[in-house]
Motif scaffolding. Structure first.
Motif, PDB file in Angstrom:
ATOM      1  N   ALA A   1     -21.822   5.961  21.293  1.00 15.55           N
ATOM      2  CA  ALA A   1     -22.843   6.851  20.730  1.00 15.55           C
ATOM      3  C   ALA A   1     -22.940   6.678  19.220  1.00 15.55           C
ATOM      4  CB  ALA A   1     -22.514   8.301  21.083  1.00 15.55           C
ATOM      5  N   GLU A   2     -21.799   6.530  18.548  1.00 17.88           N
ATOM      6  CA  GLU A   2     -21.805   6.307  17.099  1.00 17.88           C
ATOM      7  C   GLU A   2     -22.399   4.940  16.761  1.00 17.88           C
ATOM      8  OE1 GLU A   2     -21.063   8.133  14.573  1.00 17.88           O
ATOM      9  OE2 GLU A   2     -19.808   9.791  15.231  1.00 17.88           O
ATOM     10  N   ASP A   3     -22.157   3.922  17.592  1.00 14.46           N
ATOM     11  CA  ASP A   3     -22.731   2.594  17.344  1.00 14.46           C
ATOM     12  C   ASP A   3     -24.257   2.625  17.439  1.00 14.46           C
ATOM     13  OD1 ASP A   3     -20.205   1.607  16.984  1.00 14.46           O
ATOM     14  OD2 ASP A   3     -19.995   0.862  19.049  1.00 14.46           O
ATOM     15  N   ILE A   4     -24.787   3.355  18.430  1.00 17.10           N
ATOM     16  CA  ILE A   4     -26.243   3.457  18.561  1.00 17.10           C
ATOM     17  C   ILE A   4     -26.821   4.231  17.382  1.00 17.10           C
ATOM     18  CG2 ILE A   4     -28.090   4.470  19.952  1.00 17.10           C
ATOM     19  CD1 ILE A   4     -26.510   3.813  22.413  1.00 17.10           C
ATOM     20  N   LEU A   5     -26.103   5.247  16.921  1.00 15.45           N
ATOM     21  CA  LEU A   5     -26.574   6.019  15.770  1.00 15.45           C
ATOM     22  C   LEU A   5     -26.755   5.135  14.541  1.00 15.45           C
ATOM     23  CD1 LEU A   5     -27.265   8.781  14.533  1.00 15.45           C
ATOM     24  CD2 LEU A   5     -24.823   9.091  14.075  1.00 15.45           C
ATOM     25  N   LYS A   6     -25.889   4.130  14.378  1.00 13.44           N
ATOM     26  CA  LYS A   6     -26.001   3.226  13.237  1.00 13.44           C
ATOM     27  C   LYS A   6     -27.212   2.300  13.360  1.00 13.44           C
ATOM     28  CE  LYS A   6     -20.988   3.216  12.507  1.00 13.44           C
ATOM     29  NZ  LYS A   6     -19.744   2.390  12.532  1.00 13.44           N
ATOM     30  N   LYS A   7     -27.686   2.043  14.591  1.00 12.16           N
ATOM     31  CA  LYS A   7     -28.832   1.149  14.786  1.00 12.16           C
ATOM     32  C   LYS A   7     -30.159   1.822  14.489  1.00 12.16           C
ATOM     33  CE  LYS A   7     -26.547  -1.520  18.450  1.00 12.16           C
ATOM     34  NZ  LYS A   7     -26.621  -1.952  19.876  1.00 12.16           N
ATOM     35  N   ILE A   8     -30.190   3.130  14.539  1.00 12.09           N
ATOM     36  CA  ILE A   8     -31.439   3.853  14.319  1.00 12.09           C
ATOM     37  C   ILE A   8     -31.675   3.978  12.819  1.00 12.09           C
ATOM     38  CG2 ILE A   8     -32.709   5.974  14.801  1.00 12.09           C
ATOM     39  CD1 ILE A   8     -30.920   6.411  17.201  1.00 12.09           C
ATOM     40  N   GLU A   9     -32.851   3.561  12.377  1.00 13.04           N
ATOM     41  CA  GLU A   9     -33.146   3.567  10.940  1.00 13.04           C
ATOM     42  C   GLU A   9     -33.277   4.986  10.401  1.00 13.04           C
ATOM     43  OE1 GLU A   9     -36.579   1.234  10.279  1.00 13.04           O
ATOM     44  OE2 GLU A   9     -35.654  -0.667  10.897  1.00 13.04           O
ATOM     45  N   GLN A  10     -34.059   5.809  11.065  1.00  9.92           N
ATOM     46  CA  GLN A  10     -34.263   7.183  10.609  1.00  9.92           C
ATOM     47  C   GLN A  10     -33.992   8.140  11.770  1.00  9.92           C
ATOM     48  OE1 GLN A  10     -38.216   7.369   8.984  1.00  9.92           O
ATOM     49  NE2 GLN A  10     -37.632   6.352   7.095  1.00  9.92           N
ATOM     50  N   PRO A  11     -32.731   8.407  12.068  1.00  6.92           N
ATOM     51  CA  PRO A  11     -32.439   9.315  13.189  1.00  6.92           C
ATOM     52  C   PRO A  11     -32.889  10.733  12.888  1.00  6.92           C
ATOM     53  CG  PRO A  11     -30.441   8.779  11.974  1.00  6.92           C
ATOM     54  CD  PRO A  11     -31.515   7.904  11.403  1.00  6.92           C
ATOM     55  N   ASN A  12     -33.406  11.383  13.908  1.00  7.66           N
ATOM     56  CA  ASN A  12     -33.841  12.764  13.745  1.00  7.66           C
ATOM     57  C   ASN A  12     -32.723  13.714  14.159  1.00  7.66           C
ATOM     58  OD1 ASN A  12     -33.846  12.561  16.520  1.00  7.66           O
ATOM     59  ND2 ASN A  12     -36.070  12.496  16.701  1.00  7.66           N
ATOM     60  N   VAL A  13     -33.019  14.986  14.094  1.00  3.96           N
ATOM     61  CA  VAL A  13     -31.997  15.990  14.367  1.00  3.96           C
ATOM     62  C   VAL A  13     -31.583  15.973  15.834  1.00  3.96           C
ATOM     63  CG1 VAL A  13     -33.694  17.816  14.807  1.00  3.96           C
ATOM     64  CG2 VAL A  13     -31.414  18.424  13.994  1.00  3.96           C
ATOM     65  N   ILE A  14     -32.482  15.539  16.726  1.00  5.45           N
ATOM     66  CA  ILE A  14     -32.136  15.475  18.150  1.00  5.45           C
ATOM     67  C   ILE A  14     -31.060  14.428  18.387  1.00  5.45           C
ATOM     68  CG2 ILE A  14     -33.066  15.035  20.455  1.00  5.45           C
ATOM     69  CD1 ILE A  14     -35.749  16.038  19.499  1.00  5.45           C
ATOM     70  N   VAL A  15     -31.165  13.288  17.709  1.00  7.64           N
ATOM     71  CA  VAL A  15     -30.173  12.222  17.869  1.00  7.64           C
ATOM     72  C   VAL A  15     -28.808  12.700  17.369  1.00  7.64           C
ATOM     73  CG1 VAL A  15     -29.563   9.879  17.176  1.00  7.64           C
ATOM     74  CG2 VAL A  15     -31.931  10.444  17.727  1.00  7.64           C
ATOM     75  N   TYR A  16     -28.784  13.322  16.195  1.00  5.48           N
ATOM     76  CA  TYR A  16     -27.518  13.836  15.668  1.00  5.48           C
ATOM     77  C   TYR A  16     -26.902  14.881  16.598  1.00  5.48           C
ATOM     78  CZ  TYR A  16     -28.033  11.536  11.123  1.00  5.48           C
ATOM     79  OH  TYR A  16     -28.112  10.604  10.118  1.00  5.48           O
ATOM     80  N   THR A  17     -27.739  15.735  17.159  1.00  6.85           N
ATOM     81  CA  THR A  17     -27.225  16.754  18.079  1.00  6.85           C
ATOM     82  C   THR A  17     -26.632  16.115  19.329  1.00  6.85           C
ATOM     83  OG1 THR A  17     -28.911  18.291  17.254  1.00  6.85           O
ATOM     84  CG2 THR A  17     -27.837  18.851  19.329  1.00  6.85           C
ATOM     85  N   SER A  18     -27.253  15.032  19.823  1.00  8.62           N
ATOM     86  CA  SER A  18     -26.709  14.338  20.994  1.00  8.62           C
ATOM     87  C   SER A  18     -25.343  13.737  20.688  1.00  8.62           C
ATOM     88  CB  SER A  18     -27.685  13.257  21.459  1.00  8.62           C
ATOM     89  OG  SER A  18     -28.931  13.808  21.830  1.00  8.62           O
ATOM     90  N   VAL A  19     -25.179  13.196  19.483  1.00  4.89           N
ATOM     91  CA  VAL A  19     -23.867  12.661  19.104  1.00  4.89           C
ATOM     92  C   VAL A  19     -22.849  13.795  19.009  1.00  4.89           C
ATOM     93  CG1 VAL A  19     -22.601  11.335  17.367  1.00  4.89           C
ATOM     94  CG2 VAL A  19     -24.955  10.736  17.913  1.00  4.89           C
ATOM     95  N   MET A  20     -23.279  14.963  18.520  1.00  2.43           N
ATOM     96  CA  MET A  20     -22.386  16.134  18.502  1.00  2.43           C
ATOM     97  C   MET A  20     -21.921  16.480  19.912  1.00  2.43           C
ATOM     98  SD  MET A  20     -22.012  17.565  15.401  1.00  2.43           S
ATOM     99  CE  MET A  20     -22.785  17.484  13.787  1.00  2.43           C
ATOM    100  N   GLU A  21     -22.835  16.417  20.879  1.00  2.00           N
ATOM    101  CA  GLU A  21     -22.465  16.718  22.262  1.00  2.00           C
ATOM    102  C   GLU A  21     -21.499  15.670  22.805  1.00  2.00           C
ATOM    103  OE1 GLU A  21     -26.194  16.954  24.227  1.00  2.00           O
ATOM    104  OE2 GLU A  21     -26.705  18.934  23.420  1.00  2.00           O
ATOM    105  N   ALA A  22     -21.630  14.428  22.360  1.00  2.00           N
ATOM    106  CA  ALA A  22     -20.663  13.400  22.763  1.00  2.00           C
ATOM    107  C   ALA A  22     -19.266  13.748  22.252  1.00  2.00           C
ATOM    108  CB  ALA A  22     -21.105  12.035  22.246  1.00  2.00           C
ATOM    109  N   TRP A  23     -19.181  14.214  21.018  1.00  2.00           N
ATOM    110  CA  TRP A  23     -17.895  14.653  20.489  1.00  2.00           C
ATOM    111  C   TRP A  23     -17.367  15.874  21.250  1.00  2.00           C
ATOM    112  CZ3 TRP A  23     -14.706  11.911  17.883  1.00  2.00           C
ATOM    113  CH2 TRP A  23     -15.153  10.932  16.989  1.00  2.00           C
ATOM    114  N   ALA A  24     -18.285  16.739  21.709  1.00  2.00           N
ATOM    115  CA  ALA A  24     -17.851  17.926  22.456  1.00  2.00           C
ATOM    116  C   ALA A  24     -17.185  17.544  23.771  1.00  2.00           C
ATOM    117  CB  ALA A  24     -19.042  18.845  22.720  1.00  2.00           C
TER     118      ALA A  24
END
Length: 594
Positions: free
Chosen positions: A384-407
């Motif tokens: 999930a963190e690797d995909i986050l680095k590929k996105i040029e301008q991640p929105n708040v939904i993407v960040y929230t999904s990564v938070m859920e991965a950590w959860a």
């Protein structure tokens, strides 16, 4: 050929419009057919009812070429007076009142066309484009009432209908004086306006009026209604309307088929996936309409909104006759996301991602967000963190999904890494982001109360207002902190803060509260006070009673519950004001199914 070119050039000069020139060329070609061919002369004997009250034609209807040349010379001579040119300049300069006055004073026999309503329609269109609705209606009324002026045509009526609000357009369409002008196009205009304003009853009523006037609805009449019925969750009604129009002989086009497919896809009904598959096969086999990518994507969306449809979605992708796009693959991954077997879902989604890259399709933010959400359900944080680095301008939904991965990661350093991610967010977090961060504290090992307090202080600094899900997550986090001494005090502070707000509790609030009270071994006075508030909110449920049995003694339960056997009773034995309206509705549905 010379006459057509000569008159079209004059039309372009007088009106300044290439569209007017094209329309005049078609008109003259038609008149040449009417007045010079035997079939045209025979067909011209029947005069339509929508022609003007007077014959303002300045073009000779004789087939004699000499008379036609004299008419063209006369038009050129009349154009030199500059009146029509002045009207054109007034319209271009937005001096519409002056243009109207000059046009009303003009001798209509000098207008270079057999139908002077053409120039009035230009003025009506200018009024519409400038937003002068009252002057538009005033001129339209003059054309209807004054016998000296040309009679308005269907175009005149459509201009008025497009700029009016749907209710006023509906009333205008019902007037007797415009009944002969109202054709299918006019009804389609008001239907589309009504559908934009979410008035499906008015749109369906207009459709019935069309059928009563023996006007056959077309695809432009039905498609907006089907789209609106899909938005308001009435897919079966849209299906009945669709089948009724087919029985009347209407041949639906691809857009209408796609609208019905999307109507079922967003309905999230149990039979939606089956209906869309049937429609897709029917449009291809019985009506010979080739589905495009949008139609396939709508069918895939219906499968994605259903449970355990990943394999079926992937099979449909393999037999597509249209070229798939990024939305196609994103919807297939979404279908696997709702699969109960997460290991299989991750495997197939990664295979789809590789196939898409081999086709040269670039992933977008929606696809990456679906992949992150899939990894979040499995707690695969690294990918999930690797995909986050590929996105040029991640929105708040993407960040929230990564938070859920950590959860869901079940790691000791989950809160530390999630909190670092929150601080380096490029966009402003919302309440769902903090809800996911609270779940990180709840589901992972480590200190609870201090982390929850830090989250609470941070959202207070950012000015974000928590919702009921935030408080539910805080109660769940406190429930998991049974070994910490300050957890009960923090939980009660959160409860009192929630009571001071105007936030409405849901079905999960009091079960979470009483679970926390049971785990934290709260005193009976606290449990009694919270239970009285639960009764006042009509939120007593089976889960609340279950947690009460864990936290109270038999004597305490007897003081709280007005039943004979406090350990074995039905919810129907409790007072009706305790369970609330939602529970009673669920009880009626359950009894109906039985």
């Amino acid at each position: 050929t010379f006459q057509v070119y000569h008159l079209s050039t004059m039309a372009s000069f007088l009106t300044g419009s290439k569209v007017a020139r094209s329309m005049l060329i078609k008109t003259i070609k038609f008149r040449y057919y009417v007045y010079t061919t035997p079939a045209g002369i025979a067909n011209s004997c029947s005069v339509p009812q929508h022609l003007p009250r007077q014959n303002f034609s300045s073009i000779s209807s004789s087939s004699d070429p000499g008379n036609s040349d004299q008419g063209a010379t006369s038009l050129l001579r009349n154009a030199t007076n500059g009146q029509l040119d002045q009207i054109r300049r007034y319209i271009q300069g937005h001096k519409l009142s002056e243009a109207e006055n000059l046009l009303l004073q003009l001798n209509l026999q000098e207008i270079p066309t057999d139908d002077p309503i053409f120039f009035f329609n230009q003025l009506l269109g200018a009024y519409a484009n400038s937003g002068q609705v009252q002057k538009l209606l005033s001129l339209f009324r003059k054309l209807l009432d004054d016998p000296k002026l040309p009679c308005p045509d269907e175009f005149s009526l459509n201009v008025c209908l497009k700029v009016l609000p749907y209710d006023q357009a509906y009333d205008l369409l019902q007037e007797r004086v415009v009944q002969d002008l109202a054709k299918t196009t006019a009804f389609n205009t008001v239907i589309a306006t009504s559908c934009k304003n979410m008035e499906h009853k008015i749109a369906i009523n207009l459709l019935e009026i069309m059928i009563g006037k023996r006007l056959e609805p077309d695809n432009f009449s039905i498609t907006p209604i089907i789209e609106l019925l899909g938005k308001i969750g009435k897919a079966p009604k849209a299906q009945k309307l669709f089948e009724r129009m087919i029985d009347r002989g209407l041949v639906p086009d691809l857009i209408m088929w796609t609208a019905l497919l999307h109507c079922w896809a967003i309905s999230k009904r149990r039979e939606a996936s089956q209906r869309t598959i049937e429609l897709l096969n029917k449009m291809h086999q019985q009506f010979d309409v080739e589905p495009d990518t949008v139609a396939y994507n709508a069918t895939l969306l219906a499968l994605a909104n259903d449970l355990n449809r990943g394999k079926q979605a992937e099979q449909l992708l393999s037999v597509m006759t249209a070229a798939p796009n990024v939305i196609t693959y994103s919807t297939c991954i979404l279908a696997w996301k709702n699969s109960p077997d997460l290991s299989e879902a991750v495997e197939h989604s990664e295979a789809l991602l590789k196939e898409m890259e081999m086709r040269g399709i670039t992933p977008n933010a929606i696809l990456w967000s679906n992949m992150i959400s899939l990894y979040a359900r499995r707690g695969i944080v690294d990918k999930a963190e690797d995909i986050l680095k590929k996105i040029e301008q991640p929105n708040v939904i993407v960040y929230t999904s990564v938070m859920e991965a950590w959860a869901n990661s079940n790691r000791v350093d989950a809160f530390k890494n999630a909190f670092i991610l929150l601080k380096r967010m490029e966009t402003k977090p919302n309440v769902r982001t903090f809800n996911a961060l609270v779940k990180v504290v709840e589901k992972n090992p480590g200190p609870k109360v201090n982390n929850l307090l830090e989250i609470k202080q941070m959202w207070e600094r950012t000015g974000i207002q928590p919702d009921i899900r935030t408080y539910n997550a805080l109660y769940a986090g406190c429930s998991a902190a049974a070994t910490e001494d300050t957890s009960l005090q923090f939980m009660l502070e959160v409860y009192e803060e929630m009571r001071c707000t105007q936030i409405q509790v849901d079905n999960y609030t009091f079960p979470s509260i009483f679970k926390a009270l049971a785990n934290l071994k709260a005193p009976f006075e606290t449990i009694d006070r919270v239970f009285q508030q639960c009764i006042a909110d009509r939120a007593v449920s089976r889960m609340v009673v279950s947690h009460l049995k864990r936290s109270c003694s038999t004597k305490q339960l007897q003081s709280l519950l007005p039943v004979q056997n406090v350990y074995n009773f039905g919810m129907e034995e409790l007072p009706s004001g305790w369970t609330g309206l939602n529970y009673k509705l669920r009880r009626k549905k359950r009894e109906g199914r039985r």
